[in-house]
Design an enzyme around this catalytic site. Structure first.
Site, PDB file in Angstrom:
ATOM      1  CE  LYS A  86       3.325 -51.070   6.743  1.00  0.00           C
ATOM      2  NZ  LYS A  86       3.223 -52.046   7.837  1.00  0.00           N
TER       3      LYS A  86
ATOM      4  CB  SER B 141       6.517 -53.687   7.745  1.00  0.00           C
ATOM      5  OG  SER B 141       5.146 -53.770   8.130  1.00  0.00           O
TER       6      SER B 141
ATOM      7  CB  SER C 131       4.296 -53.940  11.129  1.00  0.00           C
ATOM      8  OG  SER C 131       5.092 -55.019  10.719  1.00  0.00           O
TER       9      SER C 131
END
Length: 558
Positions: free
Chosen positions: A129, A204, A228
């Site tokens: 990420k 996210s 997330s």
């Protein structure tokens, strides 16, 4: 300083240049909603690369360790597939394939010379990420204001993964501020869902979810402060784990709301293969992260716990199903997946009871109050360097925008008011542990409920901008309970028809009704349906093992 749009244009040009030109393809027309078959039909990957990218993590590691497949071959295969995935769903941020291939060649050389692997993740490509800093690369996290800021050193977790033999090769898209359950920002744009590009990939960690669903990475790292890791895992149909605070090191990574240390963000694995969850957690924990990160918990990998020593050694488990959270009733496909899971577990000889949620609405409000105590100021200060707008909606059409309840509505609260909210949360954590312990009287196993099974969201992946309720995941962050996501089925317009004759249930309130009225089986066509398994604090080993048991029961029941 140039206008923020000029900074974005320059960054996008650099991103485009980082893609090997010979890997550019012609994507299907926008009318093609399901793009999951495209990477294998586009002609870029040869038969061996298709085989490599369809192989589970445990088998990949065996073949890499034996030298049957080289790290260069495996990294090349996943890199090509990742670049195809990016052209389909816009899932990548930083692309550094040359660097990854150089690392893979070193690993191959080491194996050839010594006959040994570097570590437990030898040669495994891992996507990250866009928070996990790597020396010499930008980590913009979707902020225009952070373009041009190059990391001087790796995040602790990146160092650990490299020491274990992993090969980081791409970083993945997120929403601006991270505090959204979808993935859109002004630098890299929007990530879509590979199963149906008109739907969100979640957030996210939405870039990770979409990339892994397209098999452009065998294992990725997402982060989770309110869902997330689990929301994109659920929306994209993959496995994910939200560990407890401090089990996986966070030191040296970028984040929003830094300094908020009440409900912490955690890093966790996302993968197509369930074996990837254990492989990742064991490798990271065995590397003693507490010696490198002062906030990492000193807890070794516990194989007894993985073998369910505290849960009757895995025989005659008792699972509790939470059919809804007392706030929003899930859509028909989610309800069906709960029923399928209950039937599969009973068929496998396990006991299933109902879970009664307590104070879930309040826990969600507490989490939002804690984050929003300073979030508006945090976003404003971060974006002020370039004047980029703070994104107020994930909708495609701003005219449709309604304020999401989890976004800051005001300037924040005083320190004393924050303490009162945090005190209230402490008290509810105690109530919840007592509530869980009290289930021992109804399980018939002599133990309390072994794990909770519940929705990860009240719906499958919704259209862009429509993911407005995250409490099904956020409550477990507030309680610090580790939880996994596992796939069950997909939306079936026949089996999951909307009940038009009369209201399917008594609505809790207008918001509950609005969520139900969003449901149209045709709109959600082909969306994966996943569920969540929840255990107790720092019980990652047992949570992974119980997820394996549920997954096997579902497979046997098909």
């Amino acid at each position: 300083m140039p206008h923020w749009t000029a900074l974005v244009a320059e960054k996008k040009q650099r991103q485009l240049k980082s893609i090997p030109q010979e890997w550019l393809v012609t994507p299907p027309p926008p009318s093609t909603l399901d793009v999951t078959g495209f990477p294998e039909s586009c002609g870029l990957l040869n038969a061996r690369e298709i085989e490599i990218t369809n192989t589970s993590v445990d088998v990949l590691l065996k073949r890499l360790a034996s030298g049957e497949w080289t790290a260069v071959d495996v990294t090349t295969a996943f890199s090509k597939r990742a670049i195809v995935a990016h052209q389909l769903v816009n899932c990548l941020t930083e692309i550094f394939i040359d660097r990854a291939l150089a690392r893979a060649a070193e690993l191959d050389d080491y194996l050839k010379k010594t006959g040994k692997v570097v570590g437990p993740l030898h040669g495994l490509p891992i996507s990250l990420k866009d928070q996990l800093c790597m020396e010499g690369l930008e980590t913009t996290m979707g902020y225009v204001s952070w373009i041009g800021q190059y990391a001087e050193k790796n995040a602790v977790l990146v160092d650990i993964l490299i020491e274990c033999g992993a090969v980081p090769f791409v970083r993945t898209n997120i929403p601006q501020t991270l505090m959204w359950p979808e993935s859109f920002n002004s630098v890299f744009g929007r990530t879509t869902n590979p199963h149906n590009v008109s739907l969100t990939s979640g957030g996210s960690s939405g870039g990770e979810g979409a990339l892994i669903a397209l098999k452009g990475s065998p294992l990725g790292v997402g982060s989770d402060i309110g869902g997330s890791v689990r929301i994109p895992s659920a929306f994209c149909g993959i496995y994910g784990l939200r560990p407890s605070y401090g089990r996986v090191p966070y030191c040296g990574a970028r984040n929003s709301l830094e300094g908020q240390d009440s409900i912490l963000s955690v890093f966790g694995p996302m993968t197509n293969s369930l074996s990837g969850l254990k492989v990742f957690m064991k490798a990271v924990v065995d590397s003693k992260p507490w010696l490198k990160d002062p906030l990492a918990v000193r807890k070794k990998w516990d194989e007894d716990e993985y073998e369910l020593a505290d849960h009757g050694s895995g025989k005659d488990l008792c699972f509790a199903i939470m059919w809804d959270d007392g706030v929003v009733v899930p859509h028909p496909p989610i309800r069906r997946s709960l029923e399928m899971t209950k039937a599969a577990l009973q068929k496998a000889g396990h006991k299933v009871v109902d879970w009664k949620p307590i104070k879930h609405k309040l826990l969600g409000e507490i989490a939002r109050d804690i984050w929003n105590a300073g979030s508006a100021e945090d976003y404003m200060i971060t974006t002020s360097a370039t004047g980029e707008p703070i994104i107020a909606t994930m909708e495609l059409d701003h005219a449709d925008a309604t304020a999401a309840s989890f976004r800051p509505q005001h300037g924040g609260i005083t320190a004393y008011q924050l303490w009162q909210v945090q005190k209230q949360r402490q008290n509810i954590r105690k109530e919840y542990i007592d509530h869980w312990n009290a289930t021992a009287s109804e399980t018939g196993t002599g133990r309390a409920v072994d794990a909770i099974i519940c929705p990860a969201a009240p719906y499958a992946a919704p259209p862009h901008g429509k993911n407005r309720y995250t409490n099904y995941t956020t409550v477990w962050n507030a309680l610090d309970y580790p939880s996994t996501v596992f796939p069950v089925t997909t939306v079936d317009p026949t089996l999951d028809a909307r009940d038009e004759k009369d209201s399917p249930h008594r609505f809790y309130d207008q918001f509950d009704q609005d969520v139900y009225e969003m449901y149209d089986p045709k709109k959600f066509k082909n969306a994966p349906v996943c569920l969540q398994l929840v255990g107790r604090t720092l019980e990652e080993e047992a949570v992974i093992k119980m997820t394996e048991i549920v997954d096997a029961a579902l497979a046997a029941a098909k």
